[in-house]
Design an enzyme around this catalytic site. Sequence first.
Site, PDB file in Angstrom:
ATOM      1  N   PRO A   8       0.962  -1.364   0.035  1.00 49.64           N
ATOM      2  CA  PRO A   8      -0.034   0.030  -0.130  1.00 49.64           C
ATOM      3  C   PRO A   8       0.741   1.232   0.005  1.00 49.64           C
ATOM      4  CG  PRO A   8      -0.758  -1.490   1.746  1.00 49.64           C
ATOM      5  CD  PRO A   8       0.543  -2.176   0.970  1.00 49.64           C
ATOM      6  N   LYS A   9       0.355   2.351  -0.655  1.00 48.27           N
ATOM      7  CA  LYS A   9       1.358   3.628  -0.612  1.00 48.27           C
ATOM      8  C   LYS A   9       0.433   4.614   0.327  1.00 48.27           C
ATOM      9  CE  LYS A   9       2.865   7.242  -3.554  1.00 48.27           C
ATOM     10  NZ  LYS A   9       2.550   8.188  -2.626  1.00 48.27           N
ATOM     11  N   TRP A  10       1.118   4.739   1.525  1.00 49.76           N
ATOM     12  CA  TRP A  10       0.401   5.500   2.610  1.00 49.76           C
ATOM     13  C   TRP A  10       0.476   6.791   2.231  1.00 49.76           C
ATOM     14  CZ3 TRP A  10      -1.563   2.245   6.038  1.00 49.76           C
ATOM     15  CH2 TRP A  10      -1.192   0.763   5.934  1.00 49.76           C
TER      16      TRP A  10
END
Length: 364
Positions: free
Chosen positions: A33-35
């Site tokens: 996931p790209k936070w």
Amino acid sequence: MHLPVLPPLLPMLAKPVKGVPDPAKVGPMSFEPKWDGFRCVLFKDGDEVELASRNTKPLTRYFPELVAAARAQLPARCVLDGEILVAIGSRLEFEVLQERIHPAASRIARLAEETPARFVAFDLLALDDDSYLERPFAERRAALVDALGHLDASGPCHLTRTTEDPAVAAEWFHRFEGAGLDGVSAKPLSAPYTPNVRSMLKIKHERTADVVVAGYREHKTSTPERPLLGSLLLALHDADGTLQHVGVSASFTAARRAELIEELQPLVCPIGEHPWGAWQEWAVANPDRVPGTQSRWSQGKDLSFTPLRPERVLEVRYDAMEGRRFRHTAHFLRWRPDRDPASCGYDQLEQPVSYDLADVLGGA
């Protein structure tokens, strides 16, 4: 500190791509996931903990709760690449995170209690006396799981989840946005850690919207002899028909800046005749971040704007919304003379399906 990797260190960066890459074409990849928070490299040597931003500026004083969490939860001597987040309920809230960058220690202490931050680790740069910078990501990830695998969704420190299955990554791309995430990142399993090099890939959400052009600001190099447009002020109508400021569009060539400012001159109007006329009486920052008002992020900058009659519609590309505004600067696509400005409302915007952040963190 006595670590094999020491500050200042510029983190590895990512270049944007369209769609989740196919490992059969580009080689084995790890997806995560790209936070949506503050990029942070965390250095820990015993009780010494330093938090450094993407541009190596210190973040330590702004997040005392993360210093305490690092001492309690992380290996005795390590360097981790990750992200600082703030969640309210089941979603990440970037605007709340921004409030933590404040000069007053008393305010920082209060916010650390009211809206505590979290740290999500997604890469291992050093452990004990060993640097991991030259090791492939597959090895770095395995060592990171060994070191942080005990962490769970309770936090405040977390280990990001990953997958090597592009189908799962594509599902995350759509599903996790409801928890406030920014997209998906991809790392070649065989690649070393390369500071300040765009060795990763990022897949972010992109959408379009028709917006009303309600004003402009001049470019910092604009002169009376050669006026240049700096940015367009964008607006949408809310459910009550009120024209709300939703962001800006910028990043034009010098030639285009000159063309646009000339093209918009027939629409210039007195502020008293503009829907935002009441804002001229405001002198301080406000929650809606209306144009022309100051905040601690903009002290000393000229935020005055030239009002335009809200008669022209522009199609823009944007990635996500933050509350009632575009999360980042919107990209100019084309004029839409076929659209009625009154039809440009929030109801056209795509709403991501809600998703609980705890499910993302708990799956690490």
